[in-house]
Design a protein around this motif. Structure first.
Motif, mmCIF file in Angstrom:
data_model
loop_
_atom_site.group_PDB
_atom_site.id
_atom_site.type_symbol
_atom_site.label_atom_id
_atom_site.label_comp_id
_atom_site.label_asym_id
_atom_site.label_seq_id
_atom_site.Cartn_x
_atom_site.Cartn_y
_atom_site.Cartn_z
ATOM 1 N N LEU A 54 -47.347 -26.620 39.260
ATOM 2 C CA LEU A 54 -46.041 -26.217 38.755
ATOM 3 C C LEU A 54 -45.119 -25.932 39.933
ATOM 4 C CD1 LEU A 54 -47.274 -23.747 36.016
ATOM 5 C CD2 LEU A 54 -46.749 -26.165 35.761
ATOM 6 N N LEU A 55 -43.923 -26.481 39.879
ATOM 7 C CA LEU A 55 -42.900 -26.220 40.887
ATOM 8 C C LEU A 55 -41.845 -25.339 40.240
ATOM 9 C CD1 LEU A 55 -42.583 -29.773 42.436
ATOM 10 C CD2 LEU A 55 -43.911 -27.829 43.285
ATOM 11 N N VAL A 56 -41.781 -24.102 40.683
ATOM 12 C CA VAL A 56 -40.870 -23.132 40.076
ATOM 13 C C VAL A 56 -39.770 -22.769 41.066
ATOM 14 C CG1 VAL A 56 -42.623 -22.223 38.521
ATOM 15 C CG2 VAL A 56 -42.315 -21.171 40.757
ATOM 16 N N VAL A 57 -38.612 -22.469 40.528
ATOM 17 C CA VAL A 57 -37.481 -22.105 41.385
ATOM 18 C C VAL A 57 -37.723 -20.715 41.966
ATOM 19 C CG1 VAL A 57 -35.006 -21.645 41.461
ATOM 20 C CG2 VAL A 57 -35.875 -23.571 40.115
ATOM 21 N N HIS A 58 -37.751 -20.660 43.270
ATOM 22 C CA HIS A 58 -37.868 -19.398 43.998
ATOM 23 C C HIS A 58 -36.472 -18.839 44.248
ATOM 24 C CE1 HIS A 58 -37.888 -17.155 47.832
ATOM 25 N NE2 HIS A 58 -39.016 -16.636 47.362
ATOM 26 N N SER A 59 -35.556 -19.724 44.671
ATOM 27 C CA SER A 59 -34.160 -19.330 44.870
ATOM 28 C C SER A 59 -33.284 -20.561 44.720
ATOM 29 C CB SER A 59 -33.953 -18.694 46.251
ATOM 30 O OG SER A 59 -34.279 -19.616 47.274
ATOM 31 N N ILE A 60 -32.024 -20.308 44.309
ATOM 32 C CA ILE A 60 -31.083 -21.409 44.121
ATOM 33 C C ILE A 60 -29.673 -20.854 44.245
ATOM 34 C CG2 ILE A 60 -30.977 -21.198 41.599
ATOM 35 C CD1 ILE A 60 -30.982 -24.358 41.592
ATOM 36 N N SER A 61 -28.800 -21.661 44.828
ATOM 37 C CA SER A 61 -27.402 -21.238 44.954
ATOM 38 C C SER A 61 -26.497 -22.462 44.910
ATOM 39 C CB SER A 61 -27.166 -20.472 46.253
ATOM 40 O OG SER A 61 -27.379 -21.313 47.369
ATOM 41 N N CYS A 62 -25.234 -22.197 44.607
ATOM 42 C CA CYS A 62 -24.248 -23.267 44.538
ATOM 43 C C CYS A 62 -22.913 -22.745 45.056
ATOM 44 C CB CYS A 62 -24.094 -23.752 43.097
ATOM 45 S SG CYS A 62 -22.997 -25.180 42.926
ATOM 46 N N ARG A 63 -22.262 -23.572 45.827
ATOM 47 C CA ARG A 63 -20.915 -23.264 46.318
ATOM 48 C C ARG A 63 -19.981 -24.298 45.703
ATOM 49 N NH1 ARG A 63 -18.766 -23.324 52.482
ATOM 50 N NH2 ARG A 63 -16.715 -22.520 51.989
ATOM 51 N N TYR A 64 -18.975 -23.809 44.994
ATOM 52 C CA TYR A 64 -18.064 -24.682 44.248
ATOM 53 C C TYR A 64 -16.785 -24.908 45.063
ATOM 54 C CZ TYR A 64 -21.248 -22.974 40.717
ATOM 55 O OH TYR A 64 -22.381 -22.642 40.022
ATOM 56 N N HIS A 65 -16.382 -26.171 45.177
ATOM 57 C CA HIS A 65 -15.175 -26.515 45.921
ATOM 58 C C HIS A 65 -14.034 -26.949 44.996
ATOM 59 C CE1 HIS A 65 -17.399 -26.246 49.656
ATOM 60 N NE2 HIS A 65 -18.324 -27.045 49.147
ATOM 61 N N ARG A 66 -14.364 -27.822 44.036
ATOM 62 C CA ARG A 66 -13.377 -28.363 43.100
ATOM 63 C C ARG A 66 -14.048 -28.494 41.739
ATOM 64 N NH1 ARG A 66 -8.498 -28.617 44.216
ATOM 65 N NH2 ARG A 66 -8.235 -30.466 42.978
ATOM 66 N N ALA A 102 -19.143 -29.761 44.909
ATOM 67 C CA ALA A 102 -20.048 -28.611 44.988
ATOM 68 C C ALA A 102 -21.197 -28.929 45.930
ATOM 69 C CB ALA A 102 -20.585 -28.255 43.608
ATOM 70 N N GLU A 103 -21.772 -27.867 46.483
ATOM 71 C CA GLU A 103 -22.951 -27.977 47.333
ATOM 72 C C GLU A 103 -23.958 -26.933 46.887
ATOM 73 O OE1 GLU A 103 -21.877 -28.742 51.728
ATOM 74 O OE2 GLU A 103 -20.260 -27.485 50.914
ATOM 75 N N GLY A 104 -25.216 -27.301 46.901
ATOM 76 C CA GLY A 104 -26.246 -26.364 46.491
ATOM 77 C C GLY A 104 -27.465 -26.422 47.378
ATOM 78 N N VAL A 105 -28.288 -25.387 47.242
ATOM 79 C CA VAL A 105 -29.542 -25.272 47.979
ATOM 80 C C VAL A 105 -30.565 -24.663 47.025
ATOM 81 C CG1 VAL A 105 -30.714 -24.163 49.924
ATOM 82 C CG2 VAL A 105 -28.338 -24.887 50.158
ATOM 83 N N SER A 106 -31.789 -25.189 47.036
ATOM 84 C CA SER A 106 -32.848 -24.569 46.246
ATOM 85 C C SER A 106 -34.140 -24.539 47.037
ATOM 86 C CB SER A 106 -33.072 -25.313 44.921
ATOM 87 O OG SER A 106 -33.643 -26.586 45.144
ATOM 88 N N THR A 107 -34.960 -23.565 46.704
ATOM 89 C CA THR A 107 -36.320 -23.481 47.225
ATOM 90 C C THR A 107 -37.257 -23.409 46.027
ATOM 91 O OG1 THR A 107 -35.594 -22.286 49.186
ATOM 92 C CG2 THR A 107 -37.937 -22.155 48.641
ATOM 93 N N LEU A 108 -38.221 -24.310 45.993
ATOM 94 C CA LEU A 108 -39.221 -24.333 44.942
ATOM 95 C C LEU A 108 -40.544 -23.857 45.512
ATOM 96 C CD1 LEU A 108 -38.558 -27.855 43.370
ATOM 97 C CD2 LEU A 108 -37.506 -25.678 42.773
ATOM 98 N N ALA A 109 -41.275 -23.093 44.719
ATOM 99 C CA ALA A 109 -42.608 -22.656 45.104
ATOM 100 C C ALA A 109 -43.626 -23.440 44.289
ATOM 101 C CB ALA A 109 -42.776 -21.163 44.849
ATOM 102 N N CYS A 110 -44.733 -23.759 44.891
ATOM 103 C CA CYS A 110 -45.810 -24.477 44.216
ATOM 104 C C CYS A 110 -46.848 -23.455 43.759
ATOM 105 C CB CYS A 110 -46.429 -25.488 45.178
ATOM 106 S SG CYS A 110 -47.642 -26.562 44.407
ATOM 107 N N ILE A 111 -47.079 -23.424 42.439
ATOM 108 C CA ILE A 111 -48.040 -22.474 41.879
ATOM 109 C C ILE A 111 -48.970 -23.184 40.909
ATOM 110 C CG2 ILE A 111 -46.448 -20.519 42.134
ATOM 111 C CD1 ILE A 111 -45.984 -20.668 39.063
#
Length: 135
Positions: A54-66, A102-111
């Motif tokens: 399972l790949l679960v979201v550890h952290s996620i963010s988004c920066r909106y431009h337009r 928009a630009e985003g970043v995520s980190t997934l954890a493997c569990i």
């Protein structure tokens, strides 16, 4: 590092009363981008889950431009920026034409199914020079 792009059209239900994409939908776009990227490399999320990965979201963010609008054709560029034994990081860029929305970043954890950390499957380690998955 691995990269992928795909396009989607903004659907009406993804927007608010003014026809602007609701900010939370970008996280769904990012998830879709990860699924499509994995498919492009010949793998399916369903197969991973069937194997107890399972790949679960550890952290996620988004920066909106337009704002993106109903009917816009969006291009989502996804790249793997870092991979460790138990985590996978992605960057996302959402474009309308050449305009960065928009630009985003995520980190997934493997569990595993019990919520314990587990080693990232070999399929996620790619040949850096070719961008091809490891054999």
């Amino acid at each position: 590092m691995a990269e992928h792009e795909f396009e989607l059209e903004v659907r009406y239900y993804e927007t608010d009363g003014q026809g602007v994409v609701h900010h939370a939908n970008y996280f769904q776009y990012f998830e879709l981008a990860r699924v499509e990227m994995l498919k492009a490399y010949g793998h399916e999320y369903a197969d991973l889950e069937r194997d107890g990965i399972l790949l679960v979201v550890h952290s996620i963010s988004c920066r909106y431009h337009r704002p993106a609008l109903f009917g816009d054709r969006l291009r989502i560029h996804t790249s793997v920026t870092n991979i460790t034994m138990a985590r996978l990081e992605h960057d996302y860029k959402v474009f309308r034409g050449n305009e960065l929305l928009a630009e985003g970043v995520s980190t997934l954890a493997c569990i595993d199914r019990n919520g314990n950390m587990r080693r990232m499957p070999e399929i996620f380690f790619v040949d850096v020079e070719s961008g091809d998955p490891a054999s």
